[in-house]
Design an enzyme around this catalytic site. Structure first.
Site, PDB file in Angstrom:
ATOM      1  N   LYS A 150     -15.910 -10.187   5.835  1.00 46.55           N
ATOM      2  CA  LYS A 150     -14.608 -10.038   6.561  1.00 46.55           C
ATOM      3  C   LYS A 150     -14.546  -9.077   7.865  1.00 46.55           C
ATOM      4  O   LYS A 150     -15.063  -8.123   7.697  1.00 46.55           O
ATOM      5  CB  LYS A 150     -13.996  -9.023   5.297  1.00 46.55           C
ATOM      6  CG  LYS A 150     -12.510  -9.163   4.898  1.00 46.55           C
ATOM      7  CD  LYS A 150     -12.045  -8.427   3.718  1.00 46.55           C
ATOM      8  CE  LYS A 150     -11.116  -7.580   3.748  1.00 46.55           C
ATOM      9  NZ  LYS A 150     -10.686  -6.986   2.381  1.00 46.55           N
ATOM     10  N   SER A 167      -2.901  -7.701   3.087  1.00 46.05           N
ATOM     11  CA  SER A 167      -3.170  -7.777   4.417  1.00 46.05           C
ATOM     12  C   SER A 167      -3.456  -8.883   5.180  1.00 46.05           C
ATOM     13  O   SER A 167      -2.991  -9.392   6.206  1.00 46.05           O
ATOM     14  CB  SER A 167      -4.063  -6.643   4.755  1.00 46.05           C
ATOM     15  OG  SER A 167      -3.997  -5.401   4.362  1.00 46.05           O
ATOM     16  N   HIS A 209       0.857  -1.167   0.001  1.00 46.59           N
ATOM     17  CA  HIS A 209      -0.123  -0.109   0.088  1.00 46.59           C
ATOM     18  C   HIS A 209       1.051   1.279   0.144  1.00 46.59           C
ATOM     19  O   HIS A 209       0.917   2.153  -0.593  1.00 46.59           O
ATOM     20  CB  HIS A 209      -0.899   0.029   1.291  1.00 46.59           C
ATOM     21  CG  HIS A 209      -2.033  -1.148   1.465  1.00 46.59           C
ATOM     22  ND1 HIS A 209      -2.029  -1.813   2.440  1.00 46.59           N
ATOM     23  CD2 HIS A 209      -2.662  -1.565   0.478  1.00 46.59           C
ATOM     24  CE1 HIS A 209      -2.873  -2.602   2.347  1.00 46.59           C
ATOM     25  NE2 HIS A 209      -3.348  -2.685   1.186  1.00 46.59           N
ATOM     26  N   ARG A 220      -2.586  -6.423  -7.911  1.00 43.68           N
ATOM     27  CA  ARG A 220      -1.531  -7.000  -7.815  1.00 43.68           C
ATOM     28  C   ARG A 220      -1.051  -8.294  -8.941  1.00 43.68           C
ATOM     29  O   ARG A 220      -0.299  -8.510  -9.447  1.00 43.68           O
ATOM     30  CB  ARG A 220      -1.417  -8.175  -6.494  1.00 43.68           C
ATOM     31  CG  ARG A 220      -0.976  -7.088  -5.257  1.00 43.68           C
ATOM     32  CD  ARG A 220      -1.538  -8.004  -4.021  1.00 43.68           C
ATOM     33  NE  ARG A 220      -2.668  -7.915  -3.882  1.00 43.68           N
ATOM     34  CZ  ARG A 220      -3.336  -8.568  -2.999  1.00 43.68           C
ATOM     35  NH1 ARG A 220      -3.284  -8.437  -1.828  1.00 43.68           N
ATOM     36  NH2 ARG A 220      -4.963  -8.745  -3.114  1.00 43.68           N
TER      37      ARG A 220
HETATM   38  O1  PNS Z   1      -9.153  -3.063   0.898  1.00 49.79           O
HETATM   39  P1  PNS Z   1     -10.409  -3.842   0.434  1.00 49.79           P
HETATM   40  O2  PNS Z   1     -10.862  -4.522   1.670  1.00 49.79           O
HETATM   41  O3  PNS Z   1     -10.224  -4.384  -0.761  1.00 49.79           O
HETATM   42  O4  PNS Z   1     -11.070  -2.358   0.319  1.00 49.79           O
HETATM   43  C1  PNS Z   1     -12.421  -2.566  -0.244  1.00 49.79           C
HETATM   44  C2  PNS Z   1     -13.116  -1.279  -0.151  1.00 49.79           C
HETATM   45  C3  PNS Z   1     -13.333  -0.468   1.313  1.00 49.79           C
HETATM   46  C4  PNS Z   1     -12.629   0.054  -1.199  1.00 49.79           C
HETATM   47  C5  PNS Z   1     -14.815  -1.357  -0.651  1.00 49.79           C
HETATM   48  O5  PNS Z   1     -15.257  -2.447  -0.036  1.00 49.79           O
HETATM   49  C6  PNS Z   1     -15.705  -0.353  -0.511  1.00 49.79           C
HETATM   50  O6  PNS Z   1     -15.525   0.700  -1.420  1.00 49.79           O
HETATM   51  N1  PNS Z   1     -16.399  -0.168   0.492  1.00 49.79           N
HETATM   52  C7  PNS Z   1     -17.407   0.691   0.755  1.00 49.79           C
HETATM   53  C8  PNS Z   1     -18.903   0.431   0.446  1.00 49.79           C
HETATM   54  C9  PNS Z   1     -19.145   0.870  -1.101  1.00 49.79           C
HETATM   55  O7  PNS Z   1     -18.865   1.849  -1.471  1.00 49.79           O
HETATM   56  N2  PNS Z   1     -19.337  -0.314  -1.764  1.00 49.79           N
HETATM   57  C10 PNS Z   1     -19.852  -0.041  -3.177  1.00 49.79           C
HETATM   58  C11 PNS Z   1     -18.659  -0.535  -4.185  1.00 49.79           C
HETATM   59  S1  PNS Z   1     -18.976  -2.267  -4.822  1.00 49.79           S
END
Ligand code: PNS
Length: 186
Positions: free
Chosen positions: A56, A143, A29, A105
């Site tokens: 998660k 992570s 990151h 990745r």
């Molecule tokens: O590090 P991650 O867990 O891959 O991050 C995922 C994240 C937090 C970017 C994603 O889950 C997110 O944007 N969550 C907020 C809810 C949202 O907007 N959902 C709609 C997108 S499909």
């Protein structure tokens, strides 16, 4: 939320929001953030209270993740550490940024990222997601694997900043001085 700290009108278009769970932040990151600073004037590291993956559960609380990220990026004034609840596009809309930044990745990340970028764009046509390839040194670092290795007593130094390696040990109640190497050496 302080609008001023997140990208004012003059820097519109040159602010990127880098969202994620960052549970915990890894050098993968950090590498993305540092490279993004060559392109954007400001990067907002936006730590999600909840992710799209309901299964998660986070190891670190949002407060802990914010605290660690602030410490890691304290030498980079153009990195703003923040958190958000609810829809990412709503949060990004409040910042004046137009770009959502994500690291890729491997091709295995692509389907999830493509889905998320498409959904976000359908929710807000003014936002674009940009991807940066994770550097070759960190393409195997996630992570999730960091937590697993650390929980089993493996060393994660070199893959996460020392302050985070220390916090992982505290979480998993591992000795802070002598490392236990279980099944994973480098
Ligand atoms: O590090 P991650 O867990 O891959 O991050 C995922 C994240 C937090 C970017 C994603 O889950 C997110 O944007 N969550 C907020 C809810 C949202 O907007 N959902 C709609 C997108 S499909």
């Amino acid at each position: 939320m302080n609008q001023k700290t997140k990208g004012d009108k003059e820097t519109i278009g040159r602010v990127a929001v880098y969202p994620g769970s960052f549970d915990p932040l890894t050098y993968g990151h950090i590498d993305i953030v540092e490279r993004a600073l060559d392109i954007f004037d400001k990067v907002i590291l936006a730590i999600a209270h909840e992710t799209s993956d309901a299964s998660k559960r986070s190891l670190f609380t949002v407060e802990e993740r914010i605290e660690m990220a602030k410490e890691v990026f304290e030498h980079l004034p153009n990195v703003i550490v923040d958190s958000f609840k609810g829809l990412l596009v709503n949060y990004v809309g409040e910042t004046n940024a137009r770009v959502i930044l994500r690291g890729l990745r491997a091709t295995s990340d692509f389907e999830y990222e493509f889905h998320m970028a498409s959904m976000n764009r359908s929710l807000n046509i003014h936002l674009d997601t940009m991807f940066m390839m994770t550097s070759k040194d960190y393409f195997f670092v996630s992570s999730r694997s960091i937590k697993e290795v650390s929980a089993l007593g493996g060393a994660v130094e070199g893959l996460v900043p020392n302050l985070i390696a220390r916090r992982l040990k505290e979480k998993f109640k591992l000795p802070l001085t002598k490392e236990k190497q279980i099944g994973w050496e480098y």
